[in-house]
Write an enzyme that holds these catalytic residues in place. Structure first.
Site, PDB file in Angstrom:
ATOM      1  N   TYR A   1       0.868  -1.188   0.000  1.00 19.53           N
ATOM      2  CA  TYR A   1       0.000   0.000   0.000  1.00 19.53           C
ATOM      3  C   TYR A   1       0.899   1.230   0.000  1.00 19.53           C
ATOM      4  O   TYR A   1       1.912   1.289   0.707  1.00 19.53           O
ATOM      5  CB  TYR A   1      -0.889   0.011   1.242  1.00 19.53           C
ATOM      6  CG  TYR A   1      -1.679   1.299   1.422  1.00 19.53           C
ATOM      7  CD1 TYR A   1      -2.976   1.414   0.929  1.00 19.53           C
ATOM      8  CD2 TYR A   1      -1.121   2.394   2.072  1.00 19.53           C
ATOM      9  CE1 TYR A   1      -3.693   2.598   1.080  1.00 19.53           C
ATOM     10  CE2 TYR A   1      -1.831   3.573   2.224  1.00 19.53           C
ATOM     11  CZ  TYR A   1      -3.108   3.678   1.725  1.00 19.53           C
ATOM     12  OH  TYR A   1      -3.809   4.851   1.870  1.00 19.53           O
TER      13      TYR A   1
ATOM     14  N   GLU B   1      -3.624   7.489  -3.857  1.00 14.36           N
ATOM     15  CA  GLU B   1      -3.640   6.224  -3.129  1.00 14.36           C
ATOM     16  C   GLU B   1      -3.477   5.087  -4.125  1.00 14.36           C
ATOM     17  O   GLU B   1      -4.318   4.915  -5.010  1.00 14.36           O
ATOM     18  CB  GLU B   1      -4.937   6.055  -2.335  1.00 14.36           C
ATOM     19  CG  GLU B   1      -4.952   4.785  -1.496  1.00 14.36           C
ATOM     20  CD  GLU B   1      -6.228   4.637  -0.677  1.00 14.36           C
ATOM     21  OE1 GLU B   1      -6.164   4.806   0.549  1.00 14.36           O
ATOM     22  OE2 GLU B   1      -7.284   4.359  -1.281  1.00 14.36           O
TER      23      GLU B   1
END
Length: 396
Positions: free
Chosen positions: A118, A206
């Site tokens: 991530y 993101e």
């Protein structure tokens, strides 16, 4: 402003970020054509059919499917296009899928196992600087990771005076447990991503997941990008990426009248000038036993046109049982707002919900008199406590 995954990936690629390649399609026929083009360009034989909506959790909702042939691309794209995709971010009503991204399969076998990470970049308002957040728990909701394993979230703050430094990118890559060629690739990935973030005046990048492929490439498999609305005047090309079908129709309508509107799920509509007063007004509504149906800021130049537009938008909410107008006359005069309320009321016609108007500040007394002398079904209040009582009575 949110944009679609395929649009975000185009932006990232233009700044040197390696991406999972794909072609967007809005029909089964175009999806098949896209898959054939991908096979020609990349040699891939497997494909990922990905619904394009402004929400996360698409895979869990059935909006991301693996196709092992061109025929499966046709079948799956036909199933996903037009579906009402429901995820934890769409709400129970879901969102209609108008486009799919036909992407290459990047989870191919090789010398090592693929690994998901991530990575995001956003503004830390408390520290007044950008922060890079990373985790080895790629593919999961970051909120879940933060709640269950907060130690697995890596944070690196960027001093705006000097920008991202090489040692910081290396620090993040090392914390992710990478080494060798994958380590070098991640460092380059972070630098390119940060460059894209700053150059586009974004408020959020993101990438979840960031993939280390079996041959140690680092690439963005998914991408969520939020562009700063206030900076779009500097990026006409990015402003054109806006997809109005993904936005709340009432919020779109409000924007056309320069109103700041956010739909909520309560029963008391509110119209206020100033964000701080709007928040206080919603608290007053809660304390009076109601629930705010919206956030609506008419700004400092409220007039008959903006008040009427606000009325019309609020009245389109079927759950609204009362409307509270709370105006502080600083920049705008209260008598001007009062005249706007009366004129808007007459233009709209019969309004079947109680309206409470609380005016304070410049020409507040004159404004209250205009409301009282109008002969309309509008109740005037002077202090917030009075306004709360009137709302309570209206909901009884």
């Amino acid at each position: 402003m949110n944009i679609h995954e395929y649009q975000a990936k185009d932006i990232l690629s233009s700044y040197g970020v390696r991406i999972q390649r794909g072609i967007v399609a809005d029909s089964k026929e175009k999806a098949v054509k896209a898959a054939k083009q991908l096979h020609k360009d990349t040699g891939t034989g497997w494909y990922v059919v990905k619904a394009q909506i402004h929400a996360g959790g698409r895979g869990k909702g059935g909006g991301v499917k693996l196709a092992k042939s061109i025929d499966e691309v046709a079948t799956l794209s036909d199933q996903i296009l037009g579906m009402q995709l429901i995820t934890h971010q769409t709400g129970p009503e879901g969102k209609t899928v108008h486009k799919v991204l036909i992407a290459e399969d990047v989870y191919y076998p090789g010398e090592s196992e693929p690994k998901e990470f991530y990575l995001s970049i956003l503004l830390d308002r408390a520290k007044a600087c950008n922060v890079i957040m990373a985790s080895t728990e790629g593919g999961m909701d970051i909120e879940t990771v933060a709640a269950n394993t907060p130690d697995k979230i890596i944070k690196e703050w960027i001093d705006p005076r000097v920008g991202l430094q090489a040692f910081q990118a290396r620090k993040v890559a090392f914390a992710l447990g990478l080494k060798g060629e994958a380590f070098k690739e991640m460092v380059k990935f972070i630098f390119s991503l940060y460059k894209a973030y700053e150059a586009t005046d974004s408020s959020l990048f993101e990438i979840n997941p960031v993939l280390k492929t079996s041959d140690n490439k680092i690439l963005a498999v998914d991408a969520k990008v939020n562009l700063d609305d206030n900076a779009l005047y500097r990026h006409n090309d990015l402003a054109e990426l806006r997809d109005l079908t993904e936005e709340d129709p009432l919020e779109v309508e409000a924007a056309k009248s320069d109103l700041n509107y956010v739909r909520l799920d309560g029963n008391v509509g509110c119209m206020v000038n100033g964000a701080g007063l709007a928040m206080a007004t919603m608290d007053i509504i809660k304390l009076s036993g109601g629930e705010p149906a919206n956030f609506l800021d008419v700004g400092g130049t409220a007039n008959a046109e903006t008040v009427e537009a606000g009325f019309r938008i609020i009245l389109k909410e079927p759950n609204v049982k009362a409307i509270l107008i709370n105006i502080f006359g600083g920049i705008v005069r209260c008598d001007r707002v009062a005249n706007g309320v009366v004129e808007a009321y007459k233009n709209i016609g019969e309004i079947n919900v109680p309206i409470i108007v609380r005016l304070q500040g410049t020409n507040a007394e004159e404004g209250a008199k205009i409301i009282e002398d109008s002969g309309l079904k509008v109740t005037s209040a002077v202090v917030l406590k009075d306004a709360a009582e009137r709302v309570k009575e209206a909901l009884a």
